[in-house]
Design a protein around this motif. Sequence first.
Motif, mmCIF file in Angstrom:
data_model
loop_
_atom_site.group_PDB
_atom_site.id
_atom_site.type_symbol
_atom_site.label_atom_id
_atom_site.label_comp_id
_atom_site.label_asym_id
_atom_site.label_seq_id
_atom_site.Cartn_x
_atom_site.Cartn_y
_atom_site.Cartn_z
ATOM 1 N N LEU A 1 -1.936 3.832 -0.399
ATOM 2 C CA LEU A 1 -2.424 3.786 -1.777
ATOM 3 C C LEU A 1 -3.867 3.301 -1.792
ATOM 4 C CD1 LEU A 1 0.738 2.254 -3.479
ATOM 5 C CD2 LEU A 1 -0.138 4.575 -3.817
ATOM 6 N N LEU A 2 -4.621 3.767 -2.769
ATOM 7 C CA LEU A 2 -6.052 3.469 -2.799
ATOM 8 C C LEU A 2 -6.328 1.967 -2.860
ATOM 9 C CD1 LEU A 2 -8.880 4.741 -2.914
ATOM 10 C CD2 LEU A 2 -8.727 4.618 -5.403
ATOM 11 N N GLN A 3 -5.549 1.243 -3.651
ATOM 12 C CA GLN A 3 -5.716 -0.200 -3.790
ATOM 13 C C GLN A 3 -4.360 -0.890 -3.589
ATOM 14 O OE1 GLN A 3 -8.641 -1.605 -4.176
ATOM 15 N NE2 GLN A 3 -9.834 0.264 -4.595
ATOM 16 N N PRO A 4 -4.346 -2.152 -3.216
ATOM 17 C CA PRO A 4 -3.071 -2.870 -3.060
ATOM 18 C C PRO A 4 -2.369 -3.044 -4.405
ATOM 19 C CG PRO A 4 -4.926 -4.373 -2.827
ATOM 20 C CD PRO A 4 -5.513 -2.993 -2.860
ATOM 21 N N ILE A 5 -1.035 -3.090 -4.353
ATOM 22 C CA ILE A 5 -0.243 -3.257 -5.572
ATOM 23 C C ILE A 5 0.611 -4.525 -5.470
ATOM 24 C CG2 ILE A 5 -0.170 -0.781 -6.038
ATOM 25 C CD1 ILE A 5 2.694 -0.753 -4.904
ATOM 26 N N ASP A 6 1.093 -4.960 -6.614
ATOM 27 C CA ASP A 6 1.979 -6.121 -6.684
ATOM 28 C C ASP A 6 3.414 -5.626 -6.493
ATOM 29 O OD1 ASP A 6 3.651 -8.210 -7.472
ATOM 30 O OD2 ASP A 6 2.160 -9.006 -8.869
ATOM 31 N N ILE A 7 4.020 -5.959 -5.368
ATOM 32 C CA ILE A 7 5.350 -5.444 -5.024
ATOM 33 C C ILE A 7 6.407 -5.903 -6.024
ATOM 34 C CG2 ILE A 7 7.161 -5.424 -3.267
ATOM 35 C CD1 ILE A 7 4.956 -5.893 -1.172
ATOM 36 N N GLN A 8 6.358 -7.175 -6.386
ATOM 37 C CA GLN A 8 7.386 -7.752 -7.253
ATOM 38 C C GLN A 8 7.362 -7.159 -8.660
ATOM 39 O OE1 GLN A 8 9.693 -9.713 -5.995
ATOM 40 N NE2 GLN A 8 8.660 -9.644 -4.001
ATOM 41 N N GLU A 9 6.196 -6.791 -9.125
ATOM 42 C CA GLU A 9 6.064 -6.282 -10.497
ATOM 43 C C GLU A 9 6.136 -4.753 -10.578
ATOM 44 O OE1 GLU A 9 5.883 -8.132 -13.275
ATOM 45 O OE2 GLU A 9 6.151 -9.903 -12.019
ATOM 46 N N SER A 10 6.243 -4.096 -9.438
ATOM 47 C CA SER A 10 6.363 -2.624 -9.420
ATOM 48 C C SER A 10 7.832 -2.236 -9.581
ATOM 49 C CB SER A 10 5.806 -2.062 -8.110
ATOM 50 O OG SER A 10 4.431 -2.344 -7.996
ATOM 51 N N CYS A 11 8.082 -1.074 -10.167
ATOM 52 C CA CYS A 11 9.468 -0.676 -10.437
ATOM 53 C C CYS A 11 9.547 0.825 -10.659
ATOM 54 C CB CYS A 11 9.998 -1.410 -11.667
ATOM 55 S SG CYS A 11 9.081 -1.010 -13.192
ATOM 56 N N ARG A 12 10.751 1.310 -10.918
ATOM 57 C CA ARG A 12 10.951 2.704 -11.300
ATOM 58 C C ARG A 12 11.754 2.746 -12.596
ATOM 59 N NH1 ARG A 12 15.673 2.235 -12.108
ATOM 60 N NH2 ARG A 12 17.420 2.224 -10.649
ATOM 61 N N LYS A 13 11.460 3.747 -13.412
ATOM 62 C CA LYS A 13 12.181 3.929 -14.665
ATOM 63 C C LYS A 13 12.710 5.365 -14.726
ATOM 64 C CE LYS A 13 9.505 0.514 -17.291
ATOM 65 N NZ LYS A 13 8.679 0.268 -18.505
ATOM 66 N N VAL A 14 13.883 5.525 -15.309
ATOM 67 C CA VAL A 14 14.502 6.844 -15.413
ATOM 68 C C VAL A 14 14.365 7.350 -16.846
ATOM 69 C CG1 VAL A 14 16.595 8.193 -15.084
ATOM 70 C CG2 VAL A 14 16.140 6.235 -13.597
ATOM 71 N N LYS A 15 13.767 8.521 -16.981
ATOM 72 C CA LYS A 15 13.627 9.177 -18.273
ATOM 73 C C LYS A 15 14.435 10.473 -18.248
ATOM 74 C CE LYS A 15 10.352 6.200 -19.484
ATOM 75 N NZ LYS A 15 10.518 5.217 -20.590
ATOM 76 N N ARG B 1 0.803 -1.230 0.000
ATOM 77 C CA ARG B 1 0.000 0.000 0.000
ATOM 78 C C ARG B 1 0.836 1.280 0.000
ATOM 79 N NH1 ARG B 1 -5.875 0.212 -0.303
ATOM 80 N NH2 ARG B 1 -6.634 -1.825 0.341
ATOM 81 N N SER B 2 2.124 1.187 -0.343
ATOM 82 C CA SER B 2 2.948 2.402 -0.297
ATOM 83 C C SER B 2 4.194 2.245 -1.167
ATOM 84 C CB SER B 2 3.366 2.707 1.143
ATOM 85 O OG SER B 2 4.306 1.746 1.599
ATOM 86 N N PHE B 3 4.878 3.355 -1.378
ATOM 87 C CA PHE B 3 6.190 3.304 -2.019
ATOM 88 C C PHE B 3 7.018 4.499 -1.565
ATOM 89 C CE2 PHE B 3 3.933 5.968 -5.112
ATOM 90 C CZ PHE B 3 4.866 6.961 -5.389
ATOM 91 N N VAL B 4 8.331 4.339 -1.627
ATOM 92 C CA VAL B 4 9.271 5.407 -1.301
ATOM 93 C C VAL B 4 10.279 5.514 -2.442
ATOM 94 C CG1 VAL B 4 11.044 6.254 0.282
ATOM 95 C CG2 VAL B 4 9.051 5.031 1.180
ATOM 96 N N LEU B 5 10.437 6.717 -2.967
ATOM 97 C CA LEU B 5 11.450 6.979 -3.990
ATOM 98 C C LEU B 5 12.529 7.849 -3.369
ATOM 99 C CD1 LEU B 5 12.412 6.999 -7.009
ATOM 100 C CD2 LEU B 5 11.180 9.170 -7.212
ATOM 101 N N LEU B 6 13.794 7.449 -3.541
ATOM 102 C CA LEU B 6 14.921 8.222 -3.021
ATOM 103 C C LEU B 6 15.936 8.436 -4.130
ATOM 104 C CD1 LEU B 6 16.468 9.544 -0.699
ATOM 105 C CD2 LEU B 6 17.442 7.308 -0.170
ATOM 106 N N VAL B 7 16.202 9.712 -4.427
ATOM 107 C CA VAL B 7 17.216 10.086 -5.417
ATOM 108 C C VAL B 7 18.361 10.738 -4.656
ATOM 109 C CG1 VAL B 7 17.719 11.474 -7.463
ATOM 110 C CG2 VAL B 7 15.467 10.409 -7.196
#
Length: 227
Positions: A131-145, A110-116
């Motif tokens: 977060l409003l709904q539960p998420i899949d931890i393993q399939e969540s990620c970050r991308k750099v643009k 139900r949460s995430f933390v981004l650290l740069v």
Amino acid sequence: MGTNEQISQLESDLKEVKSLLEIAERKRIQDVLTAEQKKLEREITAKQQQLNKKEGSDSDKAVPSAAKGYTVKINNYGWDQSDKFIKIYITLKGVHKISTENIEASFTERSFVLLVKDLEGMNYQMTVNNLLQPIDIQESCRKVKTDMVLVMCKKKSSKKWECLTQVEKQTKDKEKPSFDENADPSEGLMSMLKKIYSEGDDEMKRTINKAWAESQEKKARGEDMEL
């Protein structure tokens, strides 16, 4: 001649002056030697302070100062969604130029933390809880643009999210006007007017008071006519 050598010479001179002072019998000679002793002591003290200051300065140069790790909380972001992902867009100029190892994202259901870390000497952190709904931890990620970090939260269901967090949902629900089919429409209007009045400025309050007074006068005249 170095400062240490100068101090050594002055100390030798002082030692000799003290020896002469011990054997001097004439007051005038004693006064001259005493004055010279004080002068030498002042010089030695000044040289020692100078040496200590220099050693302290050299020590500061030898040990590099720790990098300043100021952390800035990220409050500005945009978000979007697809059937599979909630996408959070965080704009950070130059973020694509730093090492990807400095860009970390951690997730819970139900949460995430981004650290740069160390982006032009600054750290940036974004924390989103509830977060409003539960998420899949393993399939969540970050991308750099380019100048941007994209946080991808994998939905557990394809259901469309009304908002990003439960707190936002609760706030929206509170702001929605309640509607009762059996309620008197005039009561709903009165409730709305009371809300506008309580939140309005002086000009708005004067306008509402004037309209209320006029409506009461019209109502009174109508009742008089019926009589």
